[in-house]
Design a protein around this motif. Sequence first.
Motif, PDB file in Angstrom:
ATOM      1  N   GLY A 175       0.897  -1.079   0.032  1.00  0.00           N
ATOM      2  CA  GLY A 175       0.021   0.144   0.067  1.00  0.00           C
ATOM      3  C   GLY A 175       1.046   1.177  -0.129  1.00  0.00           C
ATOM      4  O   GLY A 175       2.167   1.138   0.257  1.00  0.00           O
ATOM      5  N   ALA A 176       0.190   2.528  -0.368  1.00  0.00           N
ATOM      6  CA  ALA A 176       1.021   3.598  -0.494  1.00  0.00           C
ATOM      7  C   ALA A 176      -0.190   4.875  -0.170  1.00  0.00           C
ATOM      8  O   ALA A 176      -1.255   4.618  -0.310  1.00  0.00           O
ATOM      9  CB  ALA A 176       1.741   3.924  -1.514  1.00  0.00           C
ATOM     10  N   THR A 181       3.603   5.960  -6.003  1.00  0.00           N
ATOM     11  CA  THR A 181       4.752   5.009  -4.987  1.00  0.00           C
ATOM     12  C   THR A 181       4.409   3.512  -4.996  1.00  0.00           C
ATOM     13  O   THR A 181       5.124   2.696  -4.914  1.00  0.00           O
ATOM     14  CB  THR A 181       4.511   5.413  -3.562  1.00  0.00           C
ATOM     15  OG1 THR A 181       4.734   6.855  -3.438  1.00  0.00           O
ATOM     16  CG2 THR A 181       5.439   4.765  -2.534  1.00  0.00           C
ATOM     17  N   LEU A 182       3.117   3.414  -5.185  1.00  0.00           N
ATOM     18  CA  LEU A 182       2.727   1.758  -5.491  1.00  0.00           C
ATOM     19  C   LEU A 182       3.333   1.353  -6.659  1.00  0.00           C
ATOM     20  O   LEU A 182       3.854   0.425  -6.816  1.00  0.00           O
ATOM     21  CB  LEU A 182       1.149   1.588  -5.682  1.00  0.00           C
ATOM     22  CG  LEU A 182       0.449   1.290  -4.237  1.00  0.00           C
ATOM     23  CD1 LEU A 182      -1.067   1.112  -4.727  1.00  0.00           C
ATOM     24  CD2 LEU A 182       0.945   0.135  -3.737  1.00  0.00           C
ATOM     25  N   VAL A 184       6.211   2.232  -8.056  1.00  0.00           N
ATOM     26  CA  VAL A 184       7.517   2.051  -7.579  1.00  0.00           C
ATOM     27  C   VAL A 184       7.661   0.766  -6.922  1.00  0.00           C
ATOM     28  O   VAL A 184       8.873   0.143  -7.293  1.00  0.00           O
ATOM     29  CB  VAL A 184       7.842   3.377  -6.929  1.00  0.00           C
ATOM     30  CG1 VAL A 184       9.462   2.917  -6.369  1.00  0.00           C
ATOM     31  CG2 VAL A 184       8.141   4.574  -7.554  1.00  0.00           C
ATOM     32  N   HIS A 185       6.687   0.377  -5.972  1.00  0.00           N
ATOM     33  CA  HIS A 185       6.962  -0.989  -5.425  1.00  0.00           C
ATOM     34  C   HIS A 185       7.142  -2.268  -6.363  1.00  0.00           C
ATOM     35  O   HIS A 185       7.651  -2.901  -6.124  1.00  0.00           O
ATOM     36  CB  HIS A 185       6.007  -0.860  -4.107  1.00  0.00           C
ATOM     37  CG  HIS A 185       5.816  -0.106  -3.061  1.00  0.00           C
ATOM     38  ND1 HIS A 185       7.130   0.492  -2.532  1.00  0.00           N
ATOM     39  CD2 HIS A 185       5.074   0.275  -2.400  1.00  0.00           C
ATOM     40  CE1 HIS A 185       6.990   1.301  -1.725  1.00  0.00           C
ATOM     41  NE2 HIS A 185       5.476   1.202  -1.289  1.00  0.00           N
ATOM     42  N   LEU A 186       6.281  -1.873  -7.262  1.00  0.00           N
ATOM     43  CA  LEU A 186       5.972  -3.157  -8.274  1.00  0.00           C
ATOM     44  C   LEU A 186       7.166  -3.021  -9.248  1.00  0.00           C
ATOM     45  O   LEU A 186       7.648  -3.974  -9.590  1.00  0.00           O
ATOM     46  CB  LEU A 186       4.670  -2.751  -8.897  1.00  0.00           C
ATOM     47  CG  LEU A 186       3.406  -2.934  -8.243  1.00  0.00           C
ATOM     48  CD1 LEU A 186       2.246  -2.556  -9.099  1.00  0.00           C
ATOM     49  CD2 LEU A 186       3.241  -4.059  -7.284  1.00  0.00           C
ATOM     50  N   GLY A 187       7.538  -1.773  -9.481  1.00  0.00           N
ATOM     51  CA  GLY A 187       8.786  -1.985 -10.411  1.00  0.00           C
ATOM     52  C   GLY A 187      10.099  -2.476  -9.665  1.00  0.00           C
ATOM     53  O   GLY A 187      11.028  -2.837 -10.575  1.00  0.00           O
ATOM     54  N   LEU A 188      10.150  -2.614  -8.442  1.00  0.00           N
ATOM     55  CA  LEU A 188      11.310  -3.175  -7.743  1.00  0.00           C
ATOM     56  C   LEU A 188      11.307  -4.485  -7.581  1.00  0.00           C
ATOM     57  O   LEU A 188      12.169  -5.259  -6.947  1.00  0.00           O
ATOM     58  CB  LEU A 188      11.516  -2.579  -6.321  1.00  0.00           C
ATOM     59  CG  LEU A 188      11.695  -0.944  -6.226  1.00  0.00           C
ATOM     60  CD1 LEU A 188      11.777  -0.440  -4.840  1.00  0.00           C
ATOM     61  CD2 LEU A 188      12.997  -0.555  -6.754  1.00  0.00           C
ATOM     62  N   LEU A 189      10.142  -5.288  -7.924  1.00  0.00           N
ATOM     63  CA  LEU A 189       9.935  -6.571  -8.158  1.00  0.00           C
ATOM     64  C   LEU A 189      10.950  -7.478  -9.043  1.00  0.00           C
ATOM     65  O   LEU A 189      11.459  -8.417  -8.284  1.00  0.00           O
ATOM     66  CB  LEU A 189       8.510  -7.077  -7.939  1.00  0.00           C
ATOM     67  CG  LEU A 189       7.276  -6.508  -7.155  1.00  0.00           C
ATOM     68  CD1 LEU A 189       5.998  -7.003  -7.545  1.00  0.00           C
ATOM     69  CD2 LEU A 189       7.843  -7.007  -5.780  1.00  0.00           C
ATOM     70  N   GLY A 190      11.288  -7.168 -10.049  1.00  0.00           N
ATOM     71  CA  GLY A 190      12.138  -7.435 -10.894  1.00  0.00           C
ATOM     72  C   GLY A 190      11.422  -9.042 -11.185  1.00  0.00           C
ATOM     73  O   GLY A 190      12.044  -9.931 -11.546  1.00  0.00           O
TER      74      GLY A 190
END
Length: 226
Positions: A175-176, A181-182, A184-190
């Motif tokens: 959440g964000a 920001t959400l 960005v979290h998904l983009g960091l999953l790789g």
Amino acid sequence: MRALAKLEQVLPSRLRRRVNTLQAYTVPVPRDDAGPSIDPTVLTALSAVCRDRERLRFDYHDHAGAATVRAVEPYRLVIWGRRWYLLAWDVERSDWRTFRVDRIRRRTPTGPRFTPRDLPDDVAAYVSRRVSAAAWRYQAQVTVHAPAEVIADRIGPAAGTVERLDERTCVLHTGADTVETLAVHLGLLGADFDVTGPPELLTHLHRLAHRYIRTITSSAPGDRTG
């Protein structure tokens, strides 16, 4: 916390004891988005009742705006970016609860004193699980096509919690305050993932996808001149 350590070196002994108390009863969580600023006197007062094991009564407004009066046994302050949380045993509900400090309005006097209970094994992880998604304006459950332990290593606890489905799949509860920001979290999953909402997040992801495709197309080698 580094700022507190520097401040401690130049304070007189009376104030140094207050800073020591604040440090001793504070648990850091890896940094996330900035949150509301907190009056330092509120933090020192809360750390003092944690140290002295005194019951605390306060007015509290949750994220939906509902107002309640709470009676708790306070144990720790937890830092999450610039958000502060109080971990306490809720006397009336007979369970551990986390409270955002900026939503607390203390009542006086404090007391009586209480006998301390055993804390959760990992205070930072416990608070992260309780508030990582529930406290945010936008929340999402994302199916990630990668092992849970891999995804857990790639994101901080402030970004959400990871639930194992099988050896190759997990669910990220995240959440964000903003859909940016959400994303960005998904983009960091790789890893590949499936997300069904919220609608604002899906709209933002569509915009990002079109932007990236347009950038790739305009930068293709065959389109270059000169």
